[in-house]
Design a protein around this motif. Structure first.
Motif, PDB file in Angstrom:
ATOM      1  N   GLU A 273      17.978  74.924  36.428  1.00 35.71           N
ATOM      2  CA  GLU A 273      16.980  74.814  37.490  1.00 35.71           C
ATOM      3  C   GLU A 273      16.812  76.144  38.225  1.00 35.71           C
ATOM      4  O   GLU A 273      15.689  76.548  38.554  1.00 35.71           O
ATOM      5  CB  GLU A 273      17.389  73.715  38.466  1.00 35.71           C
ATOM      6  CG  GLU A 273      17.335  72.313  37.876  1.00 35.71           C
ATOM      7  CD  GLU A 273      17.810  71.263  38.859  1.00 35.71           C
ATOM      8  OE1 GLU A 273      18.169  71.649  40.002  1.00 35.71           O
ATOM      9  OE2 GLU A 273      17.827  70.073  38.505  1.00 35.71           O
TER      10      GLU A 273
ATOM     11  N   HIS B 282      17.376  79.173  36.995  1.00 30.12           N
ATOM     12  CA  HIS B 282      16.691  80.124  36.114  1.00 30.12           C
ATOM     13  C   HIS B 282      15.199  79.814  36.013  1.00 30.12           C
ATOM     14  O   HIS B 282      14.365  80.730  35.967  1.00 30.12           O
ATOM     15  CB  HIS B 282      17.334  80.097  34.730  1.00 30.12           C
ATOM     16  CG  HIS B 282      18.721  80.655  34.716  1.00 30.12           C
ATOM     17  ND1 HIS B 282      19.610  80.428  33.686  1.00 30.12           N
ATOM     18  CD2 HIS B 282      19.382  81.429  35.621  1.00 30.12           C
ATOM     19  CE1 HIS B 282      20.748  81.038  33.948  1.00 30.12           C
ATOM     20  NE2 HIS B 282      20.640  81.644  35.118  1.00 30.12           N
ATOM     21  N   GLN B 283      14.853  78.538  35.976  1.00 25.45           N
ATOM     22  CA  GLN B 283      13.437  78.176  35.933  1.00 25.45           C
ATOM     23  C   GLN B 283      12.724  78.601  37.217  1.00 25.45           C
ATOM     24  O   GLN B 283      11.585  79.074  37.182  1.00 25.45           O
ATOM     25  CB  GLN B 283      13.296  76.669  35.720  1.00 25.45           C
ATOM     26  CG  GLN B 283      13.724  76.205  34.327  1.00 25.45           C
ATOM     27  CD  GLN B 283      13.726  74.696  34.195  1.00 25.45           C
ATOM     28  OE1 GLN B 283      13.418  73.978  35.155  1.00 25.45           O
ATOM     29  NE2 GLN B 283      14.085  74.200  33.023  1.00 25.45           N
ATOM     30  N   LEU B 284      13.412  78.440  38.345  1.00 23.30           N
ATOM     31  CA  LEU B 284      12.830  78.868  39.618  1.00 23.30           C
ATOM     32  C   LEU B 284      12.656  80.382  39.652  1.00 23.30           C
ATOM     33  O   LEU B 284      11.629  80.898  40.120  1.00 23.30           O
ATOM     34  CB  LEU B 284      13.718  78.404  40.768  1.00 23.30           C
ATOM     35  CG  LEU B 284      13.242  78.762  42.182  1.00 23.30           C
ATOM     36  CD1 LEU B 284      11.882  78.134  42.458  1.00 23.30           C
ATOM     37  CD2 LEU B 284      14.264  78.308  43.217  1.00 23.30           C
ATOM     38  N   GLN B 285      13.642  81.113  39.141  1.00 22.92           N
ATOM     39  CA  GLN B 285      13.528  82.572  39.091  1.00 22.92           C
ATOM     40  C   GLN B 285      12.374  83.007  38.191  1.00 22.92           C
ATOM     41  O   GLN B 285      11.616  83.919  38.535  1.00 22.92           O
ATOM     42  CB  GLN B 285      14.844  83.172  38.596  1.00 22.92           C
ATOM     43  CG  GLN B 285      15.998  83.027  39.573  1.00 22.92           C
ATOM     44  CD  GLN B 285      17.307  83.512  38.991  1.00 22.92           C
ATOM     45  OE1 GLN B 285      17.364  83.940  37.842  1.00 22.92           O
ATOM     46  NE2 GLN B 285      18.370  83.446  39.785  1.00 22.92           N
ATOM     47  N   LYS B 286      12.240  82.356  37.046  1.00 18.39           N
ATOM     48  CA  LYS B 286      11.157  82.713  36.134  1.00 18.39           C
ATOM     49  C   LYS B 286       9.799  82.429  36.765  1.00 18.39           C
ATOM     50  O   LYS B 286       8.857  83.225  36.632  1.00 18.39           O
ATOM     51  CB  LYS B 286      11.290  81.934  34.823  1.00 18.39           C
ATOM     52  CG  LYS B 286      10.251  82.326  33.775  1.00 18.39           C
ATOM     53  CD  LYS B 286      10.444  81.549  32.498  1.00 18.39           C
ATOM     54  CE  LYS B 286       9.444  82.013  31.437  1.00 18.39           C
ATOM     55  NZ  LYS B 286       8.046  81.889  31.884  1.00 18.39           N
ATOM     56  N   ARG B 287       9.691  81.300  37.452  1.00 17.45           N
ATOM     57  CA  ARG B 287       8.426  80.971  38.108  1.00 17.45           C
ATOM     58  C   ARG B 287       8.096  81.996  39.192  1.00 17.45           C
ATOM     59  O   ARG B 287       6.938  82.413  39.347  1.00 17.45           O
ATOM     60  CB  ARG B 287       8.504  79.563  38.700  1.00 17.45           C
ATOM     61  CG  ARG B 287       7.185  79.081  39.279  1.00 17.45           C
ATOM     62  CD  ARG B 287       7.160  77.577  39.452  1.00 17.45           C
ATOM     63  NE  ARG B 287       8.231  77.107  40.310  1.00 17.45           N
ATOM     64  CZ  ARG B 287       9.255  76.379  39.886  1.00 17.45           C
ATOM     65  NH1 ARG B 287       9.356  76.068  38.599  1.00 17.45           N
ATOM     66  NH2 ARG B 287      10.185  75.969  40.728  1.00 17.45           N
ATOM     67  N   THR B 288       9.113  82.436  39.922  1.00 15.02           N
ATOM     68  CA  THR B 288       8.894  83.452  40.951  1.00 15.02           C
ATOM     69  C   THR B 288       8.450  84.775  40.339  1.00 15.02           C
ATOM     70  O   THR B 288       7.541  85.448  40.854  1.00 15.02           O
ATOM     71  CB  THR B 288      10.183  83.652  41.765  1.00 15.02           C
ATOM     72  OG1 THR B 288      10.585  82.400  42.336  1.00 15.02           O
ATOM     73  CG2 THR B 288       9.972  84.660  42.882  1.00 15.02           C
TER      74      THR B 288
ATOM     75  N   ASP C 260       6.917  85.159  37.437  1.00 19.68           N
ATOM     76  CA  ASP C 260       5.556  84.995  36.916  1.00 19.68           C
ATOM     77  C   ASP C 260       4.527  85.109  38.038  1.00 19.68           C
ATOM     78  O   ASP C 260       3.471  85.743  37.867  1.00 19.68           O
ATOM     79  CB  ASP C 260       5.422  83.642  36.216  1.00 19.68           C
ATOM     80  CG  ASP C 260       6.236  83.578  34.931  1.00 19.68           C
ATOM     81  OD1 ASP C 260       6.562  84.659  34.393  1.00 19.68           O
ATOM     82  OD2 ASP C 260       6.547  82.463  34.474  1.00 19.68           O
ATOM     83  N   GLU C 261       4.831  84.515  39.182  1.00 18.12           N
ATOM     84  CA  GLU C 261       3.913  84.617  40.319  1.00 18.12           C
ATOM     85  C   GLU C 261       3.818  86.055  40.821  1.00 18.12           C
ATOM     86  O   GLU C 261       2.734  86.517  41.213  1.00 18.12           O
ATOM     87  CB  GLU C 261       4.383  83.687  41.438  1.00 18.12           C
ATOM     88  CG  GLU C 261       4.282  82.204  41.086  1.00 18.12           C
ATOM     89  CD  GLU C 261       4.888  81.320  42.163  1.00 18.12           C
ATOM     90  OE1 GLU C 261       5.467  81.880  43.128  1.00 18.12           O
ATOM     91  OE2 GLU C 261       4.779  80.081  42.046  1.00 18.12           O
TER      92      GLU C 261
ATOM     93  N   LYS D   4       4.197  88.737  38.965  1.00 12.81           N
ATOM     94  CA  LYS D   4       3.399  89.489  37.992  1.00 12.81           C
ATOM     95  C   LYS D   4       1.905  89.270  38.223  1.00 12.81           C
ATOM     96  O   LYS D   4       1.103  90.204  38.140  1.00 12.81           O
ATOM     97  CB  LYS D   4       3.782  89.067  36.577  1.00 12.81           C
ATOM     98  CG  LYS D   4       5.160  89.534  36.141  1.00 12.81           C
ATOM     99  CD  LYS D   4       5.468  89.036  34.731  1.00 12.81           C
ATOM    100  CE  LYS D   4       6.852  89.482  34.295  1.00 12.81           C
ATOM    101  NZ  LYS D   4       7.188  88.976  32.935  1.00 12.81           N
TER     102      LYS D   4
END
Length: 303
Positions: free
Chosen positions: A153, A155-161, A163-164, A166
């Motif tokens: 969870e 890591h998914q939150l970090q990836k979403r952050t 992506d936003e 970028k």
């Protein structure tokens, strides 16, 4: 007066399955209200796993000694029985024959005592295995599952952050068209950046090595536990079916199912992509600022 040792053992021997079911049935938001819940769950409520393993080892050593002693008595008993048969055939002196028979009766008593000791030690091992080791392993596996879910969870939150971020950065040039920003870099800044990148690369590679060692150790531990449990299975069980379906084997202990499922999960888990990704990431971090340092050095020489 209550014995504090007995009180501790009774409290620590509870299975963690009921506690896990209670916690899993509560709303997720309640678990976020207190930041100390995670640290409270880090302590095993089913007792010290290391202490249980140490006691199991001590009782296994005791069992080995009892079996060896019983085997020596059995060999001596068979020799005396053979001696008695030879004496009967040869018709030796009755006093010698009676002496041999007395020795045989004494050895029979010793064999009964030895068998009783082996059964008592085996029962103690089974009690530790089923009442302490099994709930501890169940709690350990459930704790690992919660840990990996929490990490996933995060890591998914970090990836979403990322992506936003970028998307936000991609839209900035159009909004800031016609404006230019120049960054003045002090002479010591490239060296500091390169040194920080080198430290980060070292930490990443150490993290990678620890992760690899942890997975290998976990597999070895489960294999050792499974091998030991196989020796606990009764001889009348169909051992050819045990590794594949422990529930169908009447002699397999319930704890065997936990170890088999744990072992299968680790066998089907491939950590190679993670290790390769960490290697690639560490190499990229190490070369990123090193390249920038070389470029800045060339600029300084050219200027």
């Amino acid at each position: 007066m209550m014995n504090p040792v007995a009180l501790f053992r009774s409290a620590s021997s509870r299975s963690s399955s009921s506690r896990f079911l209670v916690k899993s049935s509560t709303p997720r938001d309640e678990g976020l209200e207190s930041s100390s819940d995670f640290f409270d769950e880090s302590c095993m409520c089913s007792g010290s796993h290391q202490s249980t393993l140490d006691r199991l080892y001590a009782w296994e050593k005791k069992l080995y000694q009892e079996v060896r002693a019983g085997e020596r008595i059995r060999i001596a008993y068979e020799k005396k029985c053979k001696q008695l048969r030879n004496q009967d055939v040869k018709g030796e002196d009755p006093s010698s024959v009676e002496k041999t028979r007395a020795a045989i009766r004494d050895m029979q008593t010793q064999m009964k005592v030895s068998i009783h000791s082996v059964e008592a030690v085996s029962k103690r091992i089974e009690t530790l295995r089923d009442e302490e080791l099994q709930p501890q392993l169940l709690e350990l596996v459930q704790g690992l599952s919660r840990m990996w879910n929490a990490m996933a969870e995060g890591h998914q939150l970090q990836k979403r952050t990322l992506d936003e971020a970028k998307i936000l950065l991609a839209g900035m040039p159009s909004k800031l068209s016609g404006t230019k920003k120049y960054t003045v870099m002090t002479p010591s800044l490239p060296q500091r950046l390169a040194r920080s990148a080198s430290n980060l690369e070292m930490e990443l590679r150490n993290w990678r090595a620890c992760f690899d060692s942890w997975i290998v150790s976990q597999r070895s531990y489960v294999q050792a536990l499974t091998g030991w449990l196989l020796r606990c299975v009764r001889s009348d069980a169909d051992k050819s079916k045990i590794p594949f379906s422990p529930r169908r084997s009447s002699g397999a202990p319930p704890i065997f199912t936990i170890c088999i499922q744990w072992s299968r999960f680790l066998d089907t888990t491939c950590e190679a992509p993670v290790l390769e990704g960490l290697d690639f990431f560490a190499a990229g971090v190490g070369s990123l600022y090193a390249q920038q340092l070389r470029e800045d050095s060339r600029k300084n020489l050219g200027g």
